[in-house]
Enzyme design. Structure first.
Site, PDB file in Angstrom:
ATOM      1  CG  HIS A  55      -1.927  -1.117   1.223  1.00 46.07           C
ATOM      2  ND1 HIS A  55      -3.116  -1.092   0.527  1.00 46.07           N
ATOM      3  CD2 HIS A  55      -1.876  -2.319   1.840  1.00 46.07           C
ATOM      4  CE1 HIS A  55      -3.762  -2.230   0.712  1.00 46.07           C
ATOM      5  NE2 HIS A  55      -3.037  -2.993   1.498  1.00 46.07           N
ATOM      6  CG  ASN A 128      -7.928  -4.599   0.312  1.00 43.63           C
ATOM      7  OD1 ASN A 128      -7.155  -3.649   0.455  1.00 43.63           O
ATOM      8  ND2 ASN A 128      -7.555  -5.851   0.508  1.00 43.63           N
TER       9      ASN A 128
END
Length: 496
Positions: A55, A128
């Site tokens: 990320h 997510n």
């Protein structure tokens, strides 16, 4: 007339020369005593903190969660305790596998990490844009992420590594199907849904436990790039999603998501035909329909990207009273690993950084460590219990005990009998798609699997084809044809 601000060092010392180094004569060597030069260069050398292992590429904004429906029958969490209540929030979007400088239109899941600043502490919901994930045991996480990064020999991304891992771990198939569809290349961050993904607990005022999944449904409408459009945008503007989010908020076009939950009574978890704690599975909405909760709106861009977005730290360990964990193995692993990652990247006192700091009362006995900036407890005791302060452990916040039914601790096979149906849900997902979506999915899979190379190419390809066949015969045949394989040979890998 307001006087100009004085230029100073970080310690506050005003100085006059910020452009020319102190030298012996106009052409002589620089003096060691030119502290301003050293301070500027030393700070510059340290401006880049370690990027996130995953990320790394992200965007973020502040906003507000507004409660529109009463769910207090399920949870006593104060964030939900009143219709109309507003709670400040920070949301960071991200890609998963790419480095900080990668394009944010890459085919990848998108992180959807939320921090809610509640009066009972900060609540982090770290999910997510997909309701499932590639694996269901945290022991496999490092191995999986290695396949998404760079090959240790070529230092390039490797379809061979990726598909080798997926073909050896059929539990990945559900998430892979989503990733290879056009949902794997969303049109920025505003036009995608978000999910808490994991199963969490709700605990109500009667100390009853429910299991819960969180959903965030975009009110901008779902919009995705095709693979070709995403590829074009990667070359045209690798920061498309960042720019899209920033400019829409700057222009007052605030993106919104409808917040919804699925709720499962605790007693049903033991007998439900799908393991409710398996991160590779969804709860069918027919059994557990979506329940309305509120609206999340993003309405404020951070005034400094690094201070807010880059230093933001989210951890599923950060829950508040009325919200708890579950036996979800991946969640249990992230409870440990996420705070540990932040301590490595930002330091032991990362929760004192303004974007991470709880704006309400914080009392504990943590002391010292790098970048301690809150007074370090002053002269107060640094141990508990003690005879001098009035801090106490409030028993009203105690959660109900877990009933583990005297289970034996062991290393249980995550894909044992009754836990090994990796094909029904991805097959159902494929069959729900319209013809355009099916064609795009097949094309994207074929394009990606065509990159498998090396002496194990046929073995990896056929092993993965077997999984596609098990999900849906038509899907498997279409992929095999797209890869221009010998269908007589391919038929050997079809399930009996």
């Amino acid at each position: 007339m307001v006087p100009n601000k004085k230029l100073t060092t970080a310690s506050g010392r005003p100085f006059a020369e910020n452009e020319n180094s102190q030298t012996i004569g106009p052409r002589g060597p620089i003096l060691l005593q030119d502290y301003i030069l050293h301070e500027k260069m030393a700070h510059f050398n340290r401006e880049r903190i370690p990027e996130r292992v995953v990320h790394a590429k992200g965007s973020g904004a502040y906003g507000t969660l507004t409660i529109t429906h009463d769910i207090t029958q399920y949870t006593r969490a104060k964030v939900f305790n009143q219709v109309g209540k507003e709670t400040r929030a920070f949301l960071r979007f991200s890609t998963v596998g790419g480095e900080k400088g990668s394009a944010d239109t890459e085919r990848d899941p998108r992180g959807f990490a939320l921090k809610f600043y509640t009066e009972d502490g900060n609540w982090d919901l770290v999910g997510n844009n997909t309701p499932v994930f590639f694996i269901k045991d945290p022991k496999k996480f490092g191995d999986f992420i290695h396949t998404q990064k760079r090959d240790p020999y070529t230092n390039c991304k490797s379809p061979t590594m990726i598909w080798d891992f997926w073909s050896l771990n059929p539990e990945s198939l559900h998430q892979v199907t989503i990733l290879m569809s056009d949902r794997g290349t969303p049109y920025g961050y505003r036009h995608m849904d978000g999910f808490g993904s994991h199963t969490f607990s709700f605990i109500n005022a009667q100390n009853q436990r429910f299991y819960v999944k969180f959903h965030f449904k975009t009110q901008q409408g779902i919009k995705n790039f095709t693979d070709e459009e995403a590829g074009e945008m990667r070359g045209k503007n690798p920061d498309f999603a960042q720019h899209d989010l920033l400019t829409h908020i700057d222009n007052g076009e605030f993106p919104r998501w409808a917040v919804k939950i699925q709720v499962m009574p605790e007693a049903e978890a033991a007998t439900y035909h799908i393991n409710p704690f398996d991160l590779t599975k969804v709860w069918p909405h027919g059994d557990y329909p979506l329940i309305d909760v509120g609206i999340l709106e993003l309405n404020e861009n951070p005034d400094n990207y690094f201070a807010h977005v880059e230093q933001a730290a989210f951890a599923p360990a950060h829950v508040v009273d009325g919200i708890g964990y579950s036996p979800d193995k991946m969640l249990q692993g992230r409870i440990l690993s996420y705070p540990d990652a932040h301590r490595y990247r930002l330091g032991a006192n990362y929760e004192q950084i303004p974007v991470n700091r709880c704006p309400f009362m914080v009392n504990n006995y943590q002391r010292d460590g790098q970048m301690r900036i809150d007074g370090n407890g002053g002269k107060n005791p640094n141990y508990f219990p003690n005879s001098f302060d009035d801090i106490e452990a409030d028993q009203h916040y105690k959660e109900p005990a877990w009933d583990v039914n005297a289970q034996v601790a062991d290393w249980y096979d995550r894909n044992a009998e009754n836990e090994n149906d990796h094909y029904t849900q991805p097959g159902n997902l494929y069959r729900l798609m319209d013809e355009t979506a099916k064609k795009d999915l097949i094309k994207n899979i074929v394009n990606s699997m065509s990159g498998i190379e090396g002496p194990k190419k046929d073995e990896i390809t056929n092993r993965q084809l077997c999984h596609w066949f098990r999900a849906d015969i038509g899907l498997g045949m279409a992929i095999a044809q797209g890869l221009q394989l010998d269908l007589s040979e391919t038929m050997k890998h079809m399930p009996a």
